[in-house]
Write an enzyme that holds these catalytic residues in place. Structure first.
Site, PDB file in Angstrom:
ATOM      1  N   TYR A  35       0.800  -1.241   0.000  1.00 11.27           N
ATOM      2  CA  TYR A  35       0.000   0.000   0.000  1.00 11.27           C
ATOM      3  C   TYR A  35       0.823   1.278   0.000  1.00 11.27           C
ATOM      4  O   TYR A  35       0.275   2.367   0.089  1.00 11.27           O
ATOM      5  CB  TYR A  35      -0.934  -0.008   1.220  1.00 11.27           C
ATOM      6  CG  TYR A  35      -1.847  -1.192   1.178  1.00 11.27           C
ATOM      7  CD1 TYR A  35      -2.886  -1.240   0.250  1.00 11.27           C
ATOM      8  CD2 TYR A  35      -1.630  -2.290   1.998  1.00 11.27           C
ATOM      9  CE1 TYR A  35      -3.701  -2.353   0.157  1.00 11.27           C
ATOM     10  CE2 TYR A  35      -2.451  -3.411   1.911  1.00 11.27           C
ATOM     11  CZ  TYR A  35      -3.471  -3.431   0.986  1.00 11.27           C
ATOM     12  OH  TYR A  35      -4.271  -4.526   0.883  1.00 11.27           O
ATOM     13  N   ASP A  45       2.831   2.737  -2.310  1.00 11.04           N
ATOM     14  CA  ASP A  45       2.781   3.616  -3.489  1.00 11.04           C
ATOM     15  C   ASP A  45       1.489   4.430  -3.497  1.00 11.04           C
ATOM     16  O   ASP A  45       1.508   5.647  -3.650  1.00 11.04           O
ATOM     17  CB  ASP A  45       2.867   2.771  -4.777  1.00 11.04           C
ATOM     18  CG  ASP A  45       4.024   1.800  -4.734  1.00 11.04           C
ATOM     19  OD1 ASP A  45       5.161   2.235  -4.918  1.00 11.04           O
ATOM     20  OD2 ASP A  45       3.789   0.605  -4.455  1.00 11.04           O
ATOM     21  N   TYR A  80       5.578  -6.861   7.583  1.00 15.24           N
ATOM     22  CA  TYR A  80       5.543  -7.976   6.638  1.00 15.24           C
ATOM     23  C   TYR A  80       5.682  -9.255   7.471  1.00 15.24           C
ATOM     24  O   TYR A  80       5.903  -9.203   8.682  1.00 15.24           O
ATOM     25  CB  TYR A  80       6.708  -7.866   5.647  1.00 15.24           C
ATOM     26  CG  TYR A  80       6.794  -6.503   4.991  1.00 15.24           C
ATOM     27  CD1 TYR A  80       5.828  -6.085   4.076  1.00 15.24           C
ATOM     28  CD2 TYR A  80       7.839  -5.627   5.298  1.00 15.24           C
ATOM     29  CE1 TYR A  80       5.900  -4.830   3.494  1.00 15.24           C
ATOM     30  CE2 TYR A  80       7.916  -4.371   4.718  1.00 15.24           C
ATOM     31  CZ  TYR A  80       6.938  -3.977   3.817  1.00 15.24           C
ATOM     32  OH  TYR A  80       7.008  -2.738   3.251  1.00 15.24           O
ATOM     33  N   ARG A 107       6.129  -0.242   8.841  1.00 18.20           N
ATOM     34  CA  ARG A 107       6.895  -0.872   7.762  1.00 18.20           C
ATOM     35  C   ARG A 107       6.981   0.073   6.565  1.00 18.20           C
ATOM     36  O   ARG A 107       6.368   1.155   6.569  1.00 18.20           O
ATOM     37  CB  ARG A 107       6.232  -2.188   7.366  1.00 18.20           C
ATOM     38  CG  ARG A 107       4.964  -2.014   6.573  1.00 18.20           C
ATOM     39  CD  ARG A 107       4.293  -3.336   6.255  1.00 18.20           C
ATOM     40  NE  ARG A 107       3.400  -3.190   5.109  1.00 18.20           N
ATOM     41  CZ  ARG A 107       2.487  -4.068   4.750  1.00 18.20           C
ATOM     42  NH1 ARG A 107       2.319  -5.182   5.448  1.00 18.20           N
ATOM     43  NH2 ARG A 107       1.727  -3.850   3.680  1.00 18.20           N
ATOM     44  N   GLY A 108       7.701  -0.365   5.538  1.00 21.65           N
ATOM     45  CA  GLY A 108       7.687   0.335   4.248  1.00 21.65           C
ATOM     46  C   GLY A 108       8.111   1.787   4.352  1.00 21.65           C
ATOM     47  O   GLY A 108       9.160   2.109   4.907  1.00 21.65           O
ATOM     48  N   GLU A 109       7.246   2.667   3.851  1.00 21.48           N
ATOM     49  CA  GLU A 109       7.629   4.079   3.768  1.00 21.48           C
ATOM     50  C   GLU A 109       6.610   4.990   4.457  1.00 21.48           C
ATOM     51  O   GLU A 109       6.957   5.774   5.340  1.00 21.48           O
ATOM     52  CB  GLU A 109       7.766   4.473   2.288  1.00 21.48           C
ATOM     53  CG  GLU A 109       8.060   5.938   2.094  1.00 21.48           C
ATOM     54  CD  GLU A 109       8.569   6.291   0.717  1.00 21.48           C
ATOM     55  OE1 GLU A 109       9.238   5.454   0.076  1.00 21.48           O
ATOM     56  OE2 GLU A 109       8.313   7.419   0.269  1.00 21.48           O
ATOM     57  N   ASP A 110       5.364   4.890   4.073  1.00 15.14           N
ATOM     58  CA  ASP A 110       4.407   5.887   4.565  1.00 15.14           C
ATOM     59  C   ASP A 110       4.079   5.684   6.044  1.00 15.14           C
ATOM     60  O   ASP A 110       4.053   6.653   6.814  1.00 15.14           O
ATOM     61  CB  ASP A 110       3.127   5.829   3.716  1.00 15.14           C
ATOM     62  CG  ASP A 110       2.211   7.011   4.001  1.00 15.14           C
ATOM     63  OD1 ASP A 110       2.710   8.159   3.992  1.00 15.14           O
ATOM     64  OD2 ASP A 110       1.021   6.802   4.267  1.00 15.14           O
TER      65      ASP A 110
HETATM   66  O1  TRH Z   1       2.341  -1.254   2.399  1.00 14.68           O
HETATM   67  P1  TRH Z   1       3.778  -0.977   2.547  1.00 14.68           P
HETATM   68  O2  TRH Z   1       4.617  -2.117   2.855  1.00 14.68           O
HETATM   69  O3  TRH Z   1       4.291  -0.285   1.249  1.00 14.68           O
HETATM   70  C1  TRH Z   1       5.520  -0.584   0.624  1.00 14.68           C
HETATM   71  C2  TRH Z   1       6.533   0.470   0.837  1.00 14.68           C
HETATM   72  O4  TRH Z   1       6.060   1.713   0.477  1.00 14.68           O
HETATM   73  C3  TRH Z   1       7.766   0.152   0.049  1.00 14.68           C
HETATM   74  O5  TRH Z   1       8.736   1.154   0.221  1.00 14.68           O
HETATM   75  C4  TRH Z   1       7.397   0.053  -1.391  1.00 14.68           C
HETATM   76  O6  TRH Z   1       8.486  -0.248  -2.154  1.00 14.68           O
HETATM   77  C5  TRH Z   1       6.356  -1.019  -1.506  1.00 14.68           C
HETATM   78  O7  TRH Z   1       5.236  -0.698  -0.711  1.00 14.68           O
HETATM   79  C6  TRH Z   1       5.919  -1.182  -2.918  1.00 14.68           C
HETATM   80  O8  TRH Z   1       3.991   0.097   3.729  1.00 14.68           O
HETATM   81  P2  TRH Z   1       3.684   1.669   3.798  1.00 14.68           P
HETATM   82  O9  TRH Z   1       4.602   2.443   2.936  1.00 14.68           O
HETATM   83  O10 TRH Z   1       3.682   1.984   5.205  1.00 14.68           O
HETATM   84  O11 TRH Z   1       2.222   1.819   3.240  1.00 14.68           O
HETATM   85  C7  TRH Z   1       1.092   1.401   3.948  1.00 14.68           C
HETATM   86  C8  TRH Z   1      -0.052   2.376   3.770  1.00 14.68           C
HETATM   87  O12 TRH Z   1      -1.220   1.849   4.376  1.00 14.68           O
HETATM   88  C9  TRH Z   1       0.221   3.706   4.457  1.00 14.68           C
HETATM   89  O13 TRH Z   1      -0.292   4.745   3.645  1.00 14.68           O
HETATM   90  C10 TRH Z   1      -0.580   3.620   5.741  1.00 14.68           C
HETATM   91  C11 TRH Z   1      -1.752   2.810   5.282  1.00 14.68           C
HETATM   92  N1  TRH Z   1      -2.490   2.093   6.333  1.00 14.68           N
HETATM   93  C12 TRH Z   1      -3.806   2.464   6.554  1.00 14.68           C
HETATM   94  O14 TRH Z   1      -4.310   3.413   5.920  1.00 14.68           O
HETATM   95  N2  TRH Z   1      -4.523   1.784   7.471  1.00 14.68           N
HETATM   96  C13 TRH Z   1      -4.015   0.766   8.209  1.00 14.68           C
HETATM   97  O15 TRH Z   1      -4.730   0.177   9.046  1.00 14.68           O
HETATM   98  C14 TRH Z   1      -2.626   0.429   7.984  1.00 14.68           C
HETATM   99  C15 TRH Z   1      -2.011  -0.683   8.799  1.00 14.68           C
HETATM  100  C16 TRH Z   1      -1.916   1.091   7.028  1.00 14.68           C
END
Ligand code: TRH
Length: 380
Positions: free
Chosen positions: A15, A17, A193, A270-273
């Site tokens: 999620y 991106d 993850y 995790r990830g970025e956001d």
């Molecule tokens: O989902 P991610 O693992 O995304 C990853 C990273 O961005 C990584 O760098 C990239 O290369 C890959 O995707 C393709 O983790 P991230 O970045 O934290 O994104 C999760 C999104 O989900 C963030 O915007 C927060 C949101 N979220 C919610 O809105 N509600 C929730 O309950 C949770 C747990 C997350």
């Protein structure tokens, strides 16, 4: 008037991106009055973040943003004044041709992934000539001067502080999620993850004198929780062992996920956001970095740790490093968690201090708007 922005997002996996681009699009529309269109190739990923939206995303205006499905065969559309290609997602050829043909050329930006590595400042803002004659500028978010900064809405920290200083707001929010922690319970949120270090952490939490309630929005980590507990969760979506209780939560809207982070004493992200949002929560965090081929993510993890730990004592810095290394698969998570406990007060005050330092820099949306203004001035 130069105020139309197009943001293109291809969902690679997870999620991050769509999370980053959806957040940026909303902020540009809400705080700068820009006309923003968000193109996303996988509506399902967007709908998970924004269940109020309706498939097939044919131009609905949601929270001030026109959200459009990016189809395989791209339709002829009017080109915007600023075009953001998120994470090198490659714009549709038809759109690139229309950009080159436009009388007033648009500004073309590639928004890159977040990294604390030192080379980022040397590459941020550089143009790269493209076939068709238009330059594409590389725009890097980051933690230091000379980068594009981090996504941070204008009132975010004021809202967070108001929430954290009003216990009734936290209680109400948690109760709305069906969470009712006892007074001395430590709250931890978990978003990760699949993670082989989880078992060691759960064992340490279950054996701890202080009760812990681990709050887990539903996702990829559930299988490992189930394996460790050796059972399905109870009808209230809970598991319990020793002093540890785990409660599964629904996947939350962005605004509610922020509140969850603000409510917890420690956040595993995790990830970025979610990693950035946990920094704005001002609480100690555990980062499960997105694993890359050949272990490339370790350089990224250590670059961040170097910056973050520069504000900690050697003991607290060492505890933070071992904890994050163990969480990402290098070291013993049980031992690292236990060893970090005496440093928790220092880690808490560093989390707030780091948040304050980062908030002094322009946020990513403002940096993008300024970059555009400067580009217009240079072009005039
Ligand atoms: O989902 P991610 O693992 O995304 C990853 C990273 O961005 C990584 O760098 C990239 O290369 C890959 O995707 C393709 O983790 P991230 O970045 O934290 O994104 C999760 C999104 O989900 C963030 O915007 C927060 C949101 N979220 C919610 O809105 N509600 C929730 O309950 C949770 C747990 C997350």
């Amino acid at each position: 008037m130069s105020n139309r922005w197009d943001i293109f997002c291809r969902v690679v996996d997870n999620y991050g991106d769509i999370g980053v681009t959806w957040r940026l699009a909303r902020q540009l529309a809400a705080e700068y009055g820009l006309v923003v269109r968000l193109w996303v190739d996988e509506p399902a990923a967007f709908l998970r973040l924004c269940p109020a939206a309706e498939a097939p995303l044919s131009g609905q205006c949601i929270e001030g943003v026109e959200v459009r499905h990016w189809p395989v065969v791209f339709p002829p559309v009017e080109v915007a004044d600023v075009v953001i290609e998120a994470f090198a997602c490659h714009l549709p050829m038809r759109y690139v041709e229309a950009m080159a043909a436009r009388q007033h050329k648009p500004l073309w930006l590639n928004l890159e992934y977040l990294s604390a590595e030192a080379w980022v400042t040397g590459c941020h803002g550089l143009p790269s000539p493209q076939a068709g004659g238009l330059p594409k500028f590389f725009f890097f978010p980051g933690f230091v001067d000379g980068t594009g900064g981090l996504l941070r809405e204008r009132n975010l920290l004021a809202q967070r502080r108001a929430f954290q200083t009003a216990p009734e707001a936290r209680g109400e929010f948690l109760a709305h999620l069906g969470v009712r922690p006892a007074g001395n319970t430590r709250l931890i949120s978990l978003f990760a993850y699949e993670n082989a270090s989880l078992a060691g952490w759960l064992t340490a939490l279950a054996a701890d004198r202080q009760p812990t309630l681990l709050l887990v929005p539903r996702g990829r980590i559930e299988g490992e929780l189930q394996r460790w507990f050796g059972a399905q969760p109870s009808p209230g979506h809970c598991w319990r062992r020793g002093n540890l209780q785990v409660q599964l939560l629904p996947f939350l809207r962005h605004q509610d996920y922020d509140r969850l982070l603000w409510s917890c004493d420690v956040n595993a992200v995790r990830g970025e956001d979610s990693f950035v949002r946990a920094q704005w929560a001002g609480r100690p965090l555990l980062w499960h970095i997105y694993p890359q081929e050949e272990g490339a993510h370790w350089t990224k993890l250590d670059a961040f740790l170097d910056l973050y730990c520069s504000g900690l004592s050697p003991q607290a810095g060492a505890a933070q490093k071992s904890l994050w290394h163990a969480w990402n698969g290098r070291g013993n998570m049980h031992a690292a968690w236990v060893a970090a406990q005496p440093q928790m007060a220092a880690l808490s005050s560093r989390a707030e201090g780091w948040c304050r330092e980062q908030a002094k820099r322009p946020d990513l949306a403002l940096a993008l708007v300024r970059f555009h203004r400067n580009w217009l001035l240079c072009a005039a």
